[in-house]
Design a protein around this motif. Structure first.
Motif, mmCIF file in Angstrom:
data_model
loop_
_atom_site.group_PDB
_atom_site.id
_atom_site.type_symbol
_atom_site.label_atom_id
_atom_site.label_comp_id
_atom_site.label_asym_id
_atom_site.label_seq_id
_atom_site.Cartn_x
_atom_site.Cartn_y
_atom_site.Cartn_z
ATOM 1 N N ARG A 2 42.245 57.449 32.964
ATOM 2 C CA ARG A 2 43.009 56.760 33.907
ATOM 3 C C ARG A 2 43.202 57.207 35.270
ATOM 4 O O ARG A 2 43.084 56.556 36.328
ATOM 5 C CB ARG A 2 44.646 56.516 33.357
ATOM 6 N N TRP A 15 42.235 55.523 38.806
ATOM 7 C CA TRP A 15 43.132 55.496 40.080
ATOM 8 C C TRP A 15 42.142 56.082 41.346
ATOM 9 O O TRP A 15 42.399 55.561 42.513
ATOM 10 C CB TRP A 15 44.035 56.516 39.983
ATOM 11 N N LEU A 19 40.004 53.493 42.598
ATOM 12 C CA LEU A 19 40.731 52.449 43.476
ATOM 13 C C LEU A 19 40.973 53.235 44.667
ATOM 14 O O LEU A 19 41.215 52.180 45.666
ATOM 15 C CB LEU A 19 42.101 52.219 42.694
ATOM 16 N N SER A 28 46.892 38.315 37.371
ATOM 17 C CA SER A 28 47.484 39.781 37.392
ATOM 18 C C SER A 28 48.412 39.719 36.213
ATOM 19 O O SER A 28 48.567 40.712 35.618
ATOM 20 C CB SER A 28 48.263 40.133 38.555
ATOM 21 N N ALA A 54 48.159 41.972 32.787
ATOM 22 C CA ALA A 54 49.082 43.053 32.359
ATOM 23 C C ALA A 54 49.322 42.717 31.018
ATOM 24 O O ALA A 54 49.425 43.560 30.212
ATOM 25 C CB ALA A 54 50.238 42.848 33.320
ATOM 26 N N LEU A 73 43.556 47.683 35.872
ATOM 27 C CA LEU A 73 43.964 48.302 37.119
ATOM 28 C C LEU A 73 42.924 47.860 38.355
ATOM 29 O O LEU A 73 43.550 47.566 39.324
ATOM 30 C CB LEU A 73 43.695 50.149 37.061
ATOM 31 N N HIS A 124 44.301 44.528 39.318
ATOM 32 C CA HIS A 124 45.440 44.481 40.135
ATOM 33 C C HIS A 124 45.003 44.753 41.433
ATOM 34 O O HIS A 124 45.829 44.371 42.530
ATOM 35 C CB HIS A 124 46.369 45.379 39.389
ATOM 36 N N LEU A 125 44.283 45.769 41.699
ATOM 37 C CA LEU A 125 43.771 46.136 42.930
ATOM 38 C C LEU A 125 43.287 44.928 43.943
ATOM 39 O O LEU A 125 43.793 44.554 44.950
ATOM 40 C CB LEU A 125 42.851 47.185 42.986
ATOM 41 N N ASP A 163 44.138 41.984 43.218
ATOM 42 C CA ASP A 163 45.269 41.176 43.747
ATOM 43 C C ASP A 163 45.924 41.568 44.857
ATOM 44 O O ASP A 163 46.239 40.864 45.908
ATOM 45 C CB ASP A 163 46.053 40.903 42.396
ATOM 46 N N LEU A 164 46.217 43.179 44.876
ATOM 47 C CA LEU A 164 46.780 43.838 45.920
ATOM 48 C C LEU A 164 46.279 43.343 47.213
ATOM 49 O O LEU A 164 46.817 43.386 48.312
ATOM 50 C CB LEU A 164 46.596 45.295 45.698
ATOM 51 N N VAL A 167 53.471 45.332 42.313
ATOM 52 C CA VAL A 167 52.395 45.331 41.465
ATOM 53 C C VAL A 167 52.289 46.610 40.927
ATOM 54 O O VAL A 167 51.834 46.870 39.698
ATOM 55 C CB VAL A 167 51.401 44.520 42.103
ATOM 56 N N PHE A 212 52.938 46.279 37.115
ATOM 57 C CA PHE A 212 51.912 45.715 36.456
ATOM 58 C C PHE A 212 50.557 46.900 36.369
ATOM 59 O O PHE A 212 50.199 47.020 35.255
ATOM 60 C CB PHE A 212 51.225 44.786 37.422
ATOM 61 N N MET A 213 50.530 47.824 37.348
ATOM 62 C CA MET A 213 49.706 49.080 37.402
ATOM 63 C C MET A 213 50.365 50.271 36.611
ATOM 64 O O MET A 213 49.635 51.226 36.534
ATOM 65 C CB MET A 213 49.088 49.280 38.772
#
Lengths: 231, 154
Positions: free
Chosen positions: A41, A45, A48, A96, A100, A211, A214-215, A217-218, B71, B75-76
């Motif tokens: 994980r 990150w 990301l 998202s 999740a 992950l 979601h990024l 989406d971010l 988020v 979510f993360m």
């Protein structure tokens, strides 16, 4: 099983539930399953972070060009459809949520629900791309194109608006590419989920794809106000 | 509080620590975050119909950052993770702020020196010649500072 004192014979005599994620094992260089999961994980990150800096370069260009061509940006951004942009934002937020929930159902070893949630995420992504297609084709038709290709008429700031559209197409285009790559990733994870590979013991690929999604989406959460709402 | 608070479920998987036990976020947390994100999106669009001048971009970025934090945290999973993952993310934000911030310092203040440097351009082949006045202080150049002891005492 041979680690148990009776060599596993007790388990063989009773009805044992089947081992979830039978294909999963802890690699020899990790001291526990937790370490393996945490390090995987953390690796995602770090990836990301590279993605954030990647888009950060484009946000930096946006900041510079916005300060140089403030009037052109203010005028040009009104030619973007706020409603379509807002709908796209809602679509990505929903995707998202389903992603999740997909990770959550993989954690709970719910095979069908995981597949359903991942499929829903891909569907939302498709909707996003379809709306993007309509936006882009409208721009092409009106000549609202990047830089040197800008041919639209009736702009007080003349061809400077081409700078805004260069930024717009670059940032939303690269973001769209990330959406497509994300769809491919989630499809791969979906196929593995349908084969029953994921459970509470092993769900790292779902978590990792989640992950990444979601990024995506971010990044859109920042793109939408900067491009559509304030120019 | 992270996934390492594991109770051994007896599935000896060959790893000494037993199975990884997932931390499962409650469904209501996901639901509330989703609703909050939709509400914040509505607020962003609503606020964009009013013109606050220079504050426009600040407000837009603030709302976007609140959404992004939701988020990232729920979510993360960052809120429930080992803190190091959050540190990794915050480093990227810090570097981004430095990159964009310093670029804007550069581009926003370009040309400010031109009026002063144009008065008496410095000879860059011999910058610290004794007696040549500091061109950044034009008033001092007029007062001839290279004769400090010459002022008579009245």
């Amino acid at each position: 099983m041979s680690s148990q004192p009776d060599g596993g014979r007790a388990a063989a005599r009773t009805l044992e539930p089947e081992i979830e994620s039978p294909g999963f094992h802890v690699a020899h260089h990790f001291d526990s399953a937790d370490t393996q999961f945490d390090s995987g994980r953390m690796g995602v990150w770090i990836f990301l972070v590279t993605e954030i800096l990647f888009f950060g370069g484009m946000f930096c260009a946006y900041a510079v060009f916005r300060s140089w061509y403030y009037d052109a940006f203010k005028e040009a951004h009104h030619h973007l459809d706020k409603v379509m942009g807002a709908i796209n934002t809602v679509v990505l937020i929903c995707s998202s949520l389903t992603m999740a929930l997909g990770v959550r159902s993989a954690q709970r070893s719910k095979r069908k629900l995981t597949a359903a949630m991942l499929a829903a995420t891909i569907l939302f992504a498709c909707v996003f791309l379809v709306i993007k297609y309509f936006e882009y084709s409208h721009k092409f038709a009106e000549g609202l194109l990047p830089g040197a290709y800008f041919t639209a008429e009736g702009f007080k700031t003349g061809t400077d608006a081409g700078v805004f559209f260069a930024n717009y197409f670059m940032m939303t285009g690269v973001h769209g590419l990330h959406v497509i790559v994300g769809m491919g990733l989630i499809t791969w994870v979906l196929l593995r989920a349908r084969r029953g590979e994921f459970s509470g013991r092993y769900y790292a690929p779902v978590e990792g794809a989640g992950l990444y999604w979601h990024l995506v989406d971010l990044i859109w959460i920042y793109l939408f106000p900067l491009l559509y709402l304030i120019g | 509080m992270d996934a390492n608070d594991a109770k051994d479920h007896g599935h000896e998987s060959g790893a000494r620590g037993g199975d990884h036990v997932p931390h499962i976020v409650p469904f209501r947390a996901y639901l509330f975050v989703w609703l909050a994100l939709l509400a914040l999106t509505g607020i962003t669009v609503f606020v964009s119909y009013f013109d606050f001048g220079k504050a426009n971009i600040v407000i837009a970025l603030l709302v976007a950052t609140v959404k992004a934090s939701l988020v990232a945290a729920i979510f993360m999973h960052l809120f429930y993770d080992k803190k190091f993952n959050a540190i990794i993310l915050s480093f990227s934000v810090i570097f981004l702020v430095i990159m964009i911030g310093f670029t804007m310092f550069d581009t926003n203040y370009r040309g400010e020196n031109d009026a002063i440097e144009g008065v008496r351009p410095r000879d860059y082949t011999a910058p610290f010649i004794k007696g040549v006045p500091d061109v950044r202080v034009p008033q001092a150049a007029a007062k001839e500072p290279e004769k400090p002891a010459a002022t008579p005492v009245h």
